[in-house]
Design a protein around this motif. Structure first.
Motif, PDB file in Angstrom:
ATOM      1  N   LEU A  23       0.742  -1.133  -0.096  1.00 15.70           N
ATOM      2  CA  LEU A  23      -0.002   0.046   0.102  1.00 15.70           C
ATOM      3  C   LEU A  23       0.690   1.290  -0.118  1.00 15.70           C
ATOM      4  CD1 LEU A  23      -2.858  -1.072   2.539  1.00 15.70           C
ATOM      5  CD2 LEU A  23      -2.924  -0.832   0.120  1.00 15.70           C
ATOM      6  N   GLN A  24       0.210   2.264  -0.769  1.00 19.81           N
ATOM      7  CA  GLN A  24       0.934   3.487  -0.773  1.00 19.81           C
ATOM      8  C   GLN A  24       0.221   4.590  -0.185  1.00 19.81           C
ATOM      9  OE1 GLN A  24       1.528   3.566  -4.833  1.00 19.81           O
ATOM     10  NE2 GLN A  24       3.169   2.354  -4.758  1.00 19.81           N
ATOM     11  N   ARG A  26      -2.640   7.613  -0.415  1.00 21.05           N
ATOM     12  CA  ARG A  26      -3.513   7.856  -1.188  1.00 21.05           C
ATOM     13  C   ARG A  26      -4.296   6.590  -2.171  1.00 21.05           C
ATOM     14  NH1 ARG A  26       0.268  11.670  -3.803  1.00 21.05           N
ATOM     15  NH2 ARG A  26      -0.075  13.971  -2.964  1.00 21.05           N
ATOM     16  N   ASP A  27      -4.002   5.485  -1.557  1.00 22.80           N
ATOM     17  CA  ASP A  27      -4.590   4.254  -1.879  1.00 22.80           C
ATOM     18  C   ASP A  27      -6.156   4.475  -1.203  1.00 22.80           C
ATOM     19  OD1 ASP A  27      -2.567   3.455  -3.397  1.00 22.80           O
ATOM     20  OD2 ASP A  27      -2.020   1.683  -2.046  1.00 22.80           O
ATOM     21  N   LEU A  50       0.243  -2.453   8.612  1.00 26.56           N
ATOM     22  CA  LEU A  50       0.841  -1.372   8.339  1.00 26.56           C
ATOM     23  C   LEU A  50       1.739  -0.795   9.721  1.00 26.56           C
ATOM     24  CD1 LEU A  50      -2.056   0.554   6.782  1.00 26.56           C
ATOM     25  CD2 LEU A  50       0.205   0.214   5.928  1.00 26.56           C
ATOM     26  N   LEU A  74      -3.573   5.417   8.583  1.00 33.15           N
ATOM     27  CA  LEU A  74      -5.007   4.723   8.062  1.00 33.15           C
ATOM     28  C   LEU A  74      -6.164   5.647   8.215  1.00 33.15           C
ATOM     29  CD1 LEU A  74      -6.455   2.168   7.053  1.00 33.15           C
ATOM     30  CD2 LEU A  74      -6.405   1.276   9.276  1.00 33.15           C
ATOM     31  N   VAL A 101      -3.509   5.650   3.674  1.00 33.40           N
ATOM     32  CA  VAL A 101      -4.439   4.731   2.949  1.00 33.40           C
ATOM     33  C   VAL A 101      -5.877   5.033   3.541  1.00 33.40           C
ATOM     34  CG1 VAL A 101      -4.832   2.434   2.878  1.00 33.40           C
ATOM     35  CG2 VAL A 101      -2.565   2.964   3.208  1.00 33.40           C
ATOM     36  N   ASN A 102      -6.813   4.967   2.575  1.00 34.10           N
ATOM     37  CA  ASN A 102      -8.292   5.123   2.752  1.00 34.10           C
ATOM     38  C   ASN A 102      -8.959   3.846   2.619  1.00 34.10           C
ATOM     39  OD1 ASN A 102      -8.488   8.456   2.756  1.00 34.10           O
ATOM     40  ND2 ASN A 102      -7.185   7.758   0.698  1.00 34.10           N
ATOM     41  N   TYR A 118      -8.812   2.458  -7.814  1.00 34.39           N
ATOM     42  CA  TYR A 118      -9.100   1.984  -6.291  1.00 34.39           C
ATOM     43  C   TYR A 118      -9.133   0.276  -6.304  1.00 34.39           C
ATOM     44  CZ  TYR A 118     -13.840   1.421  -8.440  1.00 34.39           C
ATOM     45  OH  TYR A 118     -14.914   1.537  -9.056  1.00 34.39           O
TER      46      TYR A 118
END
Length: 158
Positions: A23-24, A26-27, A50, A74, A101-102, A118
């Motif tokens: 994960l990066q 803005r994901d 994470l 997160l 991360v969203n 997404y």
């Protein structure tokens, strides 16, 4: 598209942990499915992956819960009560363009606010097969998320 059947909450959390390393900022990860199908359980595994130590709780009544202290922040959102389309008032765009991360539950209520790329994960309960059995369907939109799904699939076989 990848479909995985799990038979207990630990397996659901393990899938979240498998996804976390790739994960990066803005994901956007959408978690859709029945009540009690494992969306928050999956998010707990993702947070652990994470490096977030805080207990992850369902954001149903707060709409957005923020977790810091891991490799990335997160942002766990439950937009179920935004049926009237008030997602823009929450400042979702700031989250989507931010540093974390969203993870969004019930994303159909903010469909118009979503970015182009997404990962959508659909959770289906199968109570006839056992009260803890779930099928998770990973639907990537964009190359980065296709790569992430490949990573989860590969991790499944290790």
């Amino acid at each position: 598209m990848l479909e995985i059947t799990v038979t207990n909450p630990e397996e659901t959390m393990a899938l979240g942990r498998l996804l976390a390393p790739g994960l990066q900022p803005r994901d956007v990860i959408l978690l859709d499915g029945d009540l009690g199908a494992g969306k928050t359980t999956f998010t707990k595994g993702l947070a652990a992956g994470l490096g977030i130590k805080r207990n992850v709780k369902s954001p149903t009544f707060t709409i957005i819960r923020e977790y810091q202290g891991g490799r990335l922040p997160l942002y766990h959102m439950d937009v179920y009560r935004l049926e009237d389309g008030s997602g823009d008032e929450l400042g979702l765009e700031e989250y989507f363009n931010g540093d974390g991360v969203n993870v969004i539950e019930w994303s159909q209520f903010i469909a118009n606010e979503l970015p182009k790329d997404y990962l959508r994960i659909v959770f289906k309960r199968n109570d006839a097969a056992g009260e803890s059995q779930r099928t998770l369907t990973f639907e990537p939109h964009g190359q980065h998320f296709e790569d992430l799904v490949d990573q989860v699939e590969a991790g499944q076989h290790e």
